[in-house]
Design a protein around this motif. Sequence first.
Motif, PDB file in Angstrom:
ATOM      1  N   LYS A   1     -23.975   3.806 -20.895  1.00  0.00           N
ATOM      2  CA  LYS A   1     -24.268   4.033 -19.488  1.00  0.00           C
ATOM      3  C   LYS A   1     -25.710   3.720 -19.128  1.00  0.00           C
ATOM      4  CE  LYS A   1     -20.786   7.557 -18.507  1.00  0.00           C
ATOM      5  NZ  LYS A   1     -20.550   8.955 -18.049  1.00  0.00           N
ATOM      6  N   PHE A   2     -26.631   4.078 -20.013  1.00  0.00           N
ATOM      7  CA  PHE A   2     -28.053   3.996 -19.673  1.00  0.00           C
ATOM      8  C   PHE A   2     -28.827   2.970 -20.503  1.00  0.00           C
ATOM      9  CE2 PHE A   2     -26.571   8.354 -18.892  1.00  0.00           C
ATOM     10  CZ  PHE A   2     -26.830   8.456 -17.541  1.00  0.00           C
ATOM     11  N   ARG A   3     -28.188   2.352 -21.497  1.00  0.00           N
ATOM     12  CA  ARG A   3     -28.825   1.344 -22.353  1.00  0.00           C
ATOM     13  C   ARG A   3     -29.936   1.928 -23.230  1.00  0.00           C
ATOM     14  NH1 ARG A   3     -24.861  -0.691 -20.679  1.00  0.00           N
ATOM     15  NH2 ARG A   3     -24.595  -2.797 -19.848  1.00  0.00           N
ATOM     16  N   PHE A   4     -30.027   3.238 -23.307  1.00  0.00           N
ATOM     17  CA  PHE A   4     -31.007   3.902 -24.156  1.00  0.00           C
ATOM     18  C   PHE A   4     -30.338   5.119 -24.788  1.00  0.00           C
ATOM     19  CE2 PHE A   4     -33.677   1.698 -21.071  1.00  0.00           C
ATOM     20  CZ  PHE A   4     -34.644   1.127 -21.884  1.00  0.00           C
ATOM     21  N   ARG A   5     -30.877   5.538 -25.912  1.00  0.00           N
ATOM     22  CA  ARG A   5     -30.400   6.750 -26.558  1.00  0.00           C
ATOM     23  C   ARG A   5     -31.077   7.974 -25.939  1.00  0.00           C
ATOM     24  NH1 ARG A   5     -31.152   3.220 -30.877  1.00  0.00           N
ATOM     25  NH2 ARG A   5     -33.184   4.142 -31.346  1.00  0.00           N
ATOM     26  N   PRO A   6     -30.472   9.163 -26.090  1.00  0.00           N
ATOM     27  CA  PRO A   6     -31.061  10.362 -25.464  1.00  0.00           C
ATOM     28  C   PRO A   6     -32.499  10.621 -25.890  1.00  0.00           C
ATOM     29  CG  PRO A   6     -28.814  10.820 -26.163  1.00  0.00           C
ATOM     30  CD  PRO A   6     -29.153   9.458 -26.696  1.00  0.00           C
ATOM     31  N   GLU A   7     -32.808  10.434 -27.159  1.00  0.00           N
ATOM     32  CA  GLU A   7     -34.185  10.692 -27.600  1.00  0.00           C
ATOM     33  C   GLU A   7     -35.157   9.680 -26.996  1.00  0.00           C
ATOM     34  OE1 GLU A   7     -31.884   8.501 -30.851  1.00  0.00           O
ATOM     35  OE2 GLU A   7     -31.604  10.252 -29.540  1.00  0.00           O
ATOM     36  N   GLN A   8     -34.698   8.464 -26.726  1.00  0.00           N
ATOM     37  CA  GLN A   8     -35.562   7.477 -26.083  1.00  0.00           C
ATOM     38  C   GLN A   8     -35.832   7.832 -24.631  1.00  0.00           C
ATOM     39  OE1 GLN A   8     -33.268   3.917 -26.853  1.00  0.00           O
ATOM     40  NE2 GLN A   8     -34.418   3.449 -28.707  1.00  0.00           N
ATOM     41  N   VAL A   9     -34.848   8.379 -23.938  1.00  0.00           N
ATOM     42  CA  VAL A   9     -35.047   8.798 -22.551  1.00  0.00           C
ATOM     43  C   VAL A   9     -36.019   9.970 -22.486  1.00  0.00           C
ATOM     44  CG1 VAL A   9     -33.895   9.686 -20.489  1.00  0.00           C
ATOM     45  CG2 VAL A   9     -32.777   7.945 -21.889  1.00  0.00           C
ATOM     46  N   ARG A  10     -35.923  10.899 -23.428  1.00  0.00           N
ATOM     47  CA  ARG A  10     -36.890  12.010 -23.461  1.00  0.00           C
ATOM     48  C   ARG A  10     -38.300  11.504 -23.726  1.00  0.00           C
ATOM     49  NH1 ARG A  10     -32.438  14.224 -26.431  1.00  0.00           N
ATOM     50  NH2 ARG A  10     -31.391  15.880 -25.249  1.00  0.00           N
ATOM     51  N   LEU A  11     -38.418  10.486 -24.569  1.00  0.00           N
ATOM     52  CA  LEU A  11     -39.734   9.886 -24.807  1.00  0.00           C
ATOM     53  C   LEU A  11     -40.265   9.207 -23.547  1.00  0.00           C
ATOM     54  CD1 LEU A  11     -41.979   9.202 -26.818  1.00  0.00           C
ATOM     55  CD2 LEU A  11     -40.674   7.163 -27.478  1.00  0.00           C
ATOM     56  N   MET A  12     -39.398   8.589 -22.765  1.00  0.00           N
ATOM     57  CA  MET A  12     -39.815   7.989 -21.502  1.00  0.00           C
ATOM     58  C   MET A  12     -40.364   9.043 -20.547  1.00  0.00           C
ATOM     59  SD  MET A  12     -36.844   5.253 -20.538  1.00  0.00           S
ATOM     60  CE  MET A  12     -36.329   3.985 -21.689  1.00  0.00           C
ATOM     61  N   LEU A  13     -39.669  10.163 -20.442  1.00  0.00           N
ATOM     62  CA  LEU A  13     -40.146  11.224 -19.564  1.00  0.00           C
ATOM     63  C   LEU A  13     -41.532  11.704 -19.961  1.00  0.00           C
ATOM     64  CD1 LEU A  13     -36.858  13.332 -19.246  1.00  0.00           C
ATOM     65  CD2 LEU A  13     -37.960  12.021 -17.426  1.00  0.00           C
ATOM     66  N   SER A  14     -41.763  11.802 -21.255  1.00  0.00           N
ATOM     67  CA  SER A  14     -43.079  12.235 -21.723  1.00  0.00           C
ATOM     68  C   SER A  14     -44.150  11.184 -21.455  1.00  0.00           C
ATOM     69  CB  SER A  14     -43.005  12.561 -23.215  1.00  0.00           C
ATOM     70  OG  SER A  14     -44.267  12.926 -23.722  1.00  0.00           O
TER      71      SER A  14
ATOM     72  N   SER B   1     -26.971  22.018  -6.819  1.00  0.00           N
ATOM     73  CA  SER B   1     -28.043  22.945  -7.117  1.00  0.00           C
ATOM     74  C   SER B   1     -28.889  22.382  -8.248  1.00  0.00           C
ATOM     75  CB  SER B   1     -27.465  24.309  -7.513  1.00  0.00           C
ATOM     76  OG  SER B   1     -26.736  24.181  -8.707  1.00  0.00           O
ATOM     77  N   ARG B   2     -30.126  22.836  -8.340  1.00  0.00           N
ATOM     78  CA  ARG B   2     -31.011  22.284  -9.353  1.00  0.00           C
ATOM     79  C   ARG B   2     -30.523  22.582 -10.756  1.00  0.00           C
ATOM     80  NH1 ARG B   2     -35.376  23.659 -12.568  1.00  0.00           N
ATOM     81  NH2 ARG B   2     -36.877  21.966 -12.844  1.00  0.00           N
ATOM     82  N   HIS B   3     -29.915  23.762 -10.911  1.00  0.00           N
ATOM     83  CA  HIS B   3     -29.461  24.136 -12.230  1.00  0.00           C
ATOM     84  C   HIS B   3     -28.340  23.225 -12.720  1.00  0.00           C
ATOM     85  CE1 HIS B   3     -28.729  26.709 -15.668  1.00  0.00           C
ATOM     86  NE2 HIS B   3     -27.454  26.830 -15.316  1.00  0.00           N
ATOM     87  N   LEU B   4     -27.568  22.649 -11.782  1.00  0.00           N
ATOM     88  CA  LEU B   4     -26.427  21.837 -12.156  1.00  0.00           C
ATOM     89  C   LEU B   4     -26.628  20.361 -11.831  1.00  0.00           C
ATOM     90  CD1 LEU B   4     -23.523  24.203 -11.094  1.00  0.00           C
ATOM     91  CD2 LEU B   4     -24.371  23.756 -13.379  1.00  0.00           C
ATOM     92  N   GLN B   5     -27.837  19.933 -11.492  1.00  0.00           N
ATOM     93  CA  GLN B   5     -28.092  18.504 -11.400  1.00  0.00           C
ATOM     94  C   GLN B   5     -27.975  17.888 -12.789  1.00  0.00           C
ATOM     95  OE1 GLN B   5     -31.791  17.596  -9.520  1.00  0.00           O
ATOM     96  NE2 GLN B   5     -31.000  17.910  -7.456  1.00  0.00           N
ATOM     97  N   ALA B   6     -27.620  16.634 -12.814  1.00  0.00           N
ATOM     98  CA  ALA B   6     -27.351  15.976 -14.089  1.00  0.00           C
ATOM     99  C   ALA B   6     -28.601  15.969 -14.966  1.00  0.00           C
ATOM    100  CB  ALA B   6     -26.872  14.551 -13.848  1.00  0.00           C
ATOM    101  N   CYS B   7     -28.402  16.221 -16.241  1.00  0.00           N
ATOM    102  CA  CYS B   7     -29.470  16.148 -17.228  1.00  0.00           C
ATOM    103  C   CYS B   7     -28.944  15.405 -18.455  1.00  0.00           C
ATOM    104  CB  CYS B   7     -29.992  17.532 -17.598  1.00  0.00           C
ATOM    105  SG  CYS B   7     -28.761  18.615 -18.331  1.00  0.00           S
ATOM    106  N   ILE B   8     -29.808  15.188 -19.413  1.00  0.00           N
ATOM    107  CA  ILE B   8     -29.434  14.394 -20.579  1.00  0.00           C
ATOM    108  C   ILE B   8     -28.324  15.066 -21.372  1.00  0.00           C
ATOM    109  CG2 ILE B   8     -30.319  13.421 -22.734  1.00  0.00           C
ATOM    110  CD1 ILE B   8     -33.036  13.175 -21.415  1.00  0.00           C
TER     111      ILE B   8
END
Length: 368
Positions: free
Chosen positions: A121-134, A103-110
């Motif tokens: 796992k992702f080679r980036f920090r969480p705040e860097q991934v949020r900056l990428m999304l923006s 379900s969308r509510h339980l799809q993986a998020c940061i």
Amino acid sequence: PQSTPCPLYPGRPFTSRRQERSHGAQALQSQATSSVPFQAWGTVRLTSIVQLLLNCVLFAEVLRILEGQPPLGLADAQQTLHVATTFFTLATARLWKMRQRRSRHLQACINDFDPDSFCRKFRFRPEQVRLMLSEFGWLDAVGNSTIIFAEEQGGSGWIASETMLLIVLHLLALPMTFEDLIDEMGCPRSLIGIAFDHGTQLIYSKWAKPLNNFYTWLLWFDEFAEKIWQKGCLFRNCICFIDGIFVEICRPGGPKNFHALTPQSYFYNRYKKLHGLKYVGAVFPNGILLAWGLFYGSQHDSPLFVFHTQILAALRRLYYRLGRWYIVFGDSAYASTLFVQRMIKGPAAKTQAGLQYNNSMAPLCVDI
């Protein structure tokens, strides 16, 4: 009329794409987060599996009687029924887990991942991934992830842009298959493949040309040179490493490529004794690879670098106009100039100084 939503693929609650888009993401989420644990067909399917197991036990009982063997005892029958009941329970729990995760509510998020293992796992920090999304424009006006419909890419279902970026980064960072990400990302395998392909295409279409431009990294040349110097380089102003990339192909005009119109001599490389195509690449210390190509495999790396890349012209312009002297380092195939240094070859490579020079630079090229 609207169709009943599938418990395994909650992203398809409607019969047509027009109805799906008209109701919007809010209706999609309400259907996906329904509290109904199972649909009728799911229970029927699991019941059929248990019935099949019981039929197999009955068939084995008939065979034993026909062969003159004694029938199964009560204890064996109870054990068989216990195995079938256990299988039914496990399959039911598995289906409910897949229903919840997809379900969308339980799809993986940061926020679902441990901050300590997120960078691994992702080679980036969480705040860097949020900056990428923006920066990628994958967030709506209020900062939430946008929904991407897989029907537009020839598939089915939908996925949040935040989950799509996590899938792309995870697959690029670690060698793994789509099956390994089903439970972790909360998406079916087909949707993971569509998300990875669509996400890489979006990133490439927007950032490929700026990142592949040599002048884009001009502000970081001093930092690149310092990092390479700290690694043990013998040159204080070296900013990147260059090399030719040879890709083997079938012989043009041969049994597997008889429709080729270009003479096969254009592709034949006398050094490698193979037919192929060539790229010219430059690697910075931050891992960015600039590539130019395709070229015929018969061409030498040195003229390709001089006449078909912008590196040498950029280094000359920086030196004569701004007084900033940078060099690049390559293997022995390149000509040694004011802006290009290479590995020593010939009789000089067998001397003590030549051996020490090559032994110092060779590991550095491998590390970069």
